[in-house]
Scaffold this motif. Structure first.
Motif, PDB file in Angstrom:
ATOM      1  N   HIS A  80       0.835  -1.210   0.000  1.00 31.66           N
ATOM      2  CA  HIS A  80       0.000   0.000   0.000  1.00 31.66           C
ATOM      3  C   HIS A  80       0.869   1.260   0.000  1.00 31.66           C
ATOM      4  O   HIS A  80       0.539   2.234  -0.675  1.00 31.66           O
ATOM      5  CB  HIS A  80      -0.963   0.001   1.186  1.00 31.66           C
ATOM      6  N   ALA A  81       1.979   1.233   0.729  1.00 28.85           N
ATOM      7  CA  ALA A  81       2.878   2.388   0.759  1.00 28.85           C
ATOM      8  C   ALA A  81       3.503   2.641  -0.613  1.00 28.85           C
ATOM      9  O   ALA A  81       3.753   3.786  -0.985  1.00 28.85           O
ATOM     10  CB  ALA A  81       3.967   2.179   1.803  1.00 28.85           C
ATOM     11  N   SER A  82       3.721   1.581  -1.383  1.00 27.49           N
ATOM     12  CA  SER A  82       4.328   1.745  -2.708  1.00 27.49           C
ATOM     13  C   SER A  82       3.375   2.406  -3.698  1.00 27.49           C
ATOM     14  O   SER A  82       3.802   2.896  -4.737  1.00 27.49           O
ATOM     15  CB  SER A  82       4.781   0.390  -3.259  1.00 27.49           C
ATOM     16  N   LYS A  83       2.100   2.447  -3.370  1.00 30.31           N
ATOM     17  CA  LYS A  83       1.102   3.031  -4.266  1.00 30.31           C
ATOM     18  C   LYS A  83       0.806   4.497  -3.951  1.00 30.31           C
ATOM     19  O   LYS A  83       0.035   5.137  -4.634  1.00 30.31           O
ATOM     20  CB  LYS A  83      -0.216   2.238  -4.203  1.00 30.31           C
ATOM     21  N   ILE A  84       1.434   5.015  -2.890  1.00 25.06           N
ATOM     22  CA  ILE A  84       1.191   6.399  -2.485  1.00 25.06           C
ATOM     23  C   ILE A  84       2.209   7.300  -3.171  1.00 25.06           C
ATOM     24  O   ILE A  84       3.417   7.068  -3.094  1.00 25.06           O
ATOM     25  CB  ILE A  84       1.291   6.548  -0.948  1.00 25.06           C
ATOM     26  N   PHE A  85       1.705   8.338  -3.817  1.00 26.27           N
ATOM     27  CA  PHE A  85       2.573   9.300  -4.488  1.00 26.27           C
ATOM     28  C   PHE A  85       3.061  10.316  -3.476  1.00 26.27           C
ATOM     29  O   PHE A  85       2.280  10.895  -2.730  1.00 26.27           O
ATOM     30  CB  PHE A  85       1.813  10.012  -5.612  1.00 26.27           C
ATOM     31  N   LYS A  86       4.355  10.519  -3.437  1.00 26.07           N
ATOM     32  CA  LYS A  86       4.935  11.524  -2.559  1.00 26.07           C
ATOM     33  C   LYS A  86       5.618  12.562  -3.436  1.00 26.07           C
ATOM     34  O   LYS A  86       6.524  12.241  -4.200  1.00 26.07           O
ATOM     35  CB  LYS A  86       5.955  10.898  -1.612  1.00 26.07           C
ATOM     36  N   ALA A  87       5.150  13.808  -3.314  1.00 21.93           N
ATOM     37  CA  ALA A  87       5.739  14.884  -4.097  1.00 21.93           C
ATOM     38  C   ALA A  87       7.127  15.210  -3.538  1.00 21.93           C
ATOM     39  O   ALA A  87       7.353  15.159  -2.328  1.00 21.93           O
ATOM     40  CB  ALA A  87       4.857  16.116  -4.047  1.00 21.93           C
ATOM     41  N   GLU A  88       8.036  15.538  -4.432  1.00 21.08           N
ATOM     42  CA  GLU A  88       9.366  15.938  -3.997  1.00 21.08           C
ATOM     43  C   GLU A  88       9.268  17.293  -3.314  1.00 21.08           C
ATOM     44  O   GLU A  88       8.433  18.119  -3.647  1.00 21.08           O
ATOM     45  CB  GLU A  88      10.301  16.045  -5.199  1.00 21.08           C
ATOM     46  N   LYS A  89      10.153  17.507  -2.355  1.00 22.91           N
ATOM     47  CA  LYS A  89      10.156  18.778  -1.652  1.00 22.91           C
ATOM     48  C   LYS A  89      10.573  19.857  -2.643  1.00 22.91           C
ATOM     49  O   LYS A  89      11.603  19.759  -3.306  1.00 22.91           O
ATOM     50  CB  LYS A  89      11.116  18.737  -0.474  1.00 22.91           C
ATOM     51  N   HIS A  90       9.760  20.884  -2.713  1.00 19.48           N
ATOM     52  CA  HIS A  90      10.016  21.996  -3.625  1.00 19.48           C
ATOM     53  C   HIS A  90      10.916  23.014  -2.939  1.00 19.48           C
ATOM     54  O   HIS A  90      10.689  23.384  -1.789  1.00 19.48           O
ATOM     55  CB  HIS A  90       8.684  22.649  -4.029  1.00 19.48           C
ATOM     56  N   VAL A  91      11.949  23.450  -3.630  1.00 17.54           N
ATOM     57  CA  VAL A  91      12.832  24.476  -3.094  1.00 17.54           C
ATOM     58  C   VAL A  91      12.230  25.828  -3.456  1.00 17.54           C
ATOM     59  O   VAL A  91      12.044  26.147  -4.631  1.00 17.54           O
ATOM     60  CB  VAL A  91      14.259  24.349  -3.677  1.00 17.54           C
ATOM     61  N   GLY A  92      11.903  26.605  -2.447  1.00 15.73           N
ATOM     62  CA  GLY A  92      11.350  27.945  -2.680  1.00 15.73           C
ATOM     63  C   GLY A  92      12.442  28.942  -3.036  1.00 15.73           C
ATOM     64  O   GLY A  92      13.632  28.719  -2.754  1.00 15.73           O
ATOM     65  N   ARG A  93      12.065  30.060  -3.636  1.00 16.48           N
ATOM     66  CA  ARG A  93      13.035  31.083  -4.057  1.00 16.48           C
ATOM     67  C   ARG A  93      13.887  31.576  -2.894  1.00 16.48           C
ATOM     68  O   ARG A  93      15.072  31.829  -3.048  1.00 16.48           O
ATOM     69  CB  ARG A  93      12.304  32.293  -4.660  1.00 16.48           C
ATOM     70  N   ASN A  94      13.270  31.739  -1.738  1.00 20.46           N
ATOM     71  CA  ASN A  94      13.980  32.304  -0.591  1.00 20.46           C
ATOM     72  C   ASN A  94      14.550  31.254   0.358  1.00 20.46           C
ATOM     73  O   ASN A  94      15.081  31.601   1.411  1.00 20.46           O
ATOM     74  CB  ASN A  94      13.059  33.259   0.177  1.00 20.46           C
ATOM     75  N   ASP A  95      14.467  29.976  -0.012  1.00 16.85           N
ATOM     76  CA  ASP A  95      15.045  28.903   0.797  1.00 16.85           C
ATOM     77  C   ASP A  95      16.550  28.845   0.569  1.00 16.85           C
ATOM     78  O   ASP A  95      17.052  29.290  -0.480  1.00 16.85           O
ATOM     79  CB  ASP A  95      14.438  27.553   0.425  1.00 16.85           C
ATOM     80  N   PRO A  96      17.293  28.300   1.533  1.00 20.41           N
ATOM     81  CA  PRO A  96      18.733  28.117   1.305  1.00 20.41           C
ATOM     82  C   PRO A  96      18.950  27.190   0.103  1.00 20.41           C
ATOM     83  O   PRO A  96      18.205  26.244  -0.118  1.00 20.41           O
ATOM     84  CB  PRO A  96      19.226  27.457   2.590  1.00 20.41           C
ATOM     85  N   CYS A  97      19.956  27.467  -0.665  1.00 22.55           N
ATOM     86  CA  CYS A  97      20.231  26.668  -1.859  1.00 22.55           C
ATOM     87  C   CYS A  97      20.640  25.255  -1.445  1.00 22.55           C
ATOM     88  O   CYS A  97      21.468  25.074  -0.542  1.00 22.55           O
ATOM     89  CB  CYS A  97      21.340  27.307  -2.680  1.00 22.55           C
ATOM     90  N   PRO A  98      20.085  24.229  -2.099  1.00 23.67           N
ATOM     91  CA  PRO A  98      20.412  22.849  -1.741  1.00 23.67           C
ATOM     92  C   PRO A  98      21.862  22.460  -2.059  1.00 23.67           C
ATOM     93  O   PRO A  98      22.329  21.425  -1.601  1.00 23.67           O
ATOM     94  CB  PRO A  98      19.418  22.013  -2.549  1.00 23.67           C
ATOM     95  N   CYS A  99      22.589  23.301  -2.807  1.00 23.65           N
ATOM     96  CA  CYS A  99      23.981  22.956  -3.126  1.00 23.65           C
ATOM     97  C   CYS A  99      24.897  23.159  -1.925  1.00 23.65           C
ATOM     98  O   CYS A  99      26.038  22.704  -1.932  1.00 23.65           O
ATOM     99  CB  CYS A  99      24.473  23.762  -4.326  1.00 23.65           C
ATOM    100  N   GLY A 100      24.392  23.873  -0.895  1.00 23.93           N
ATOM    101  CA  GLY A 100      25.184  24.053   0.321  1.00 23.93           C
ATOM    102  C   GLY A 100      26.024  25.315   0.334  1.00 23.93           C
ATOM    103  O   GLY A 100      26.856  25.499   1.221  1.00 23.93           O
ATOM    104  N   SER A 101      25.807  26.218  -0.594  1.00 21.07           N
ATOM    105  CA  SER A 101      26.617  27.434  -0.660  1.00 21.07           C
ATOM    106  C   SER A 101      26.315  28.417   0.470  1.00 21.07           C
ATOM    107  O   SER A 101      27.127  29.285   0.762  1.00 21.07           O
ATOM    108  CB  SER A 101      26.401  28.139  -2.000  1.00 21.07           C
TER     109      SER A 101
END
Length: 168
Positions: free
Chosen positions: A135-156
């Motif tokens: 049942h868990a494999s059938k649930i769609f999980k959206a990827e976390k969206h990076v907002g404009r004002n969020d820290p950059c995921p590259c770690g800079s």
């Protein structure tokens, strides 16, 4: 014509709805009995020539090839090339029972995952855990969206809009 082609031709044959229902009801009963045999002898894989295993399952060789098509992704020793199977092919039905139960749930084959013989192969708790994973494999999980004002995921340390999101 290969056994698999003969099976597909038989399975896809144009029939009236009544003939269609009768054909599949008959096949599903034979399939259920073969799974009972597999589950009852879960300690030792069922092996032999395809023709002998078809006889054990009360199926003709092409129909048994259709059975192999259904169990193929649940085998420990890898999948068989269905097109190359002949009556003299050596078959080993060494089953990954967790994967088989999962695949039966996926196929909505309640006549198979509801067999009482499962009690000797997996406990009720183990089957519930597999069902939960299914049942868990059938649930769609959206990827976390990076907002404009969020820290950059590259770690800079910069905001996304001033770093990797500048040209996006």
């Amino acid at each position: 014509m290969s056994l698999y082609e003969a099976w597909r031709e038989t399975a896809e044959n144009q029939r009236t709805q009544q003939e269609y229902n009768k054909f599949w009801a008959s096949y599903f009963e034979l399939e259920k009995e073969m799974y009972r045999k597999i589950l009852s002898s879960s300690d030792t894989p069922i092996t032999g020539k395809l023709s002998a295993l078809a006889e054990l399952a009360n199926m003709d060789p092409s129909m048994f090839t259709g059975f192999i098509d259904g169990i193929n992704t649940s085998l420990k020793n890898g999948e068989y090339d269905l097109e190359s199977l002949t009556e003299d092919s050596d078959i080993s039905l060494e089953v990954d029972f967790d994967k088989l139960y999962f695949n039966m749930l996926n196929a909505k084959a309640d006549w198979l995952f509801g067999l009482s013989e499962w009690g000797g192969v997996r406990t009720e708790e183990e089957r519930k855990a597999i069902t939960k994973d299914f049942h868990a494999s059938k649930i769609f999980k959206a990827e976390k969206h990076v907002g404009r004002n969020d820290p950059c995921p590259c770690g800079s340390g910069k905001k996304y809009k001033k770093c990797c999101g500048r040209n996006a």
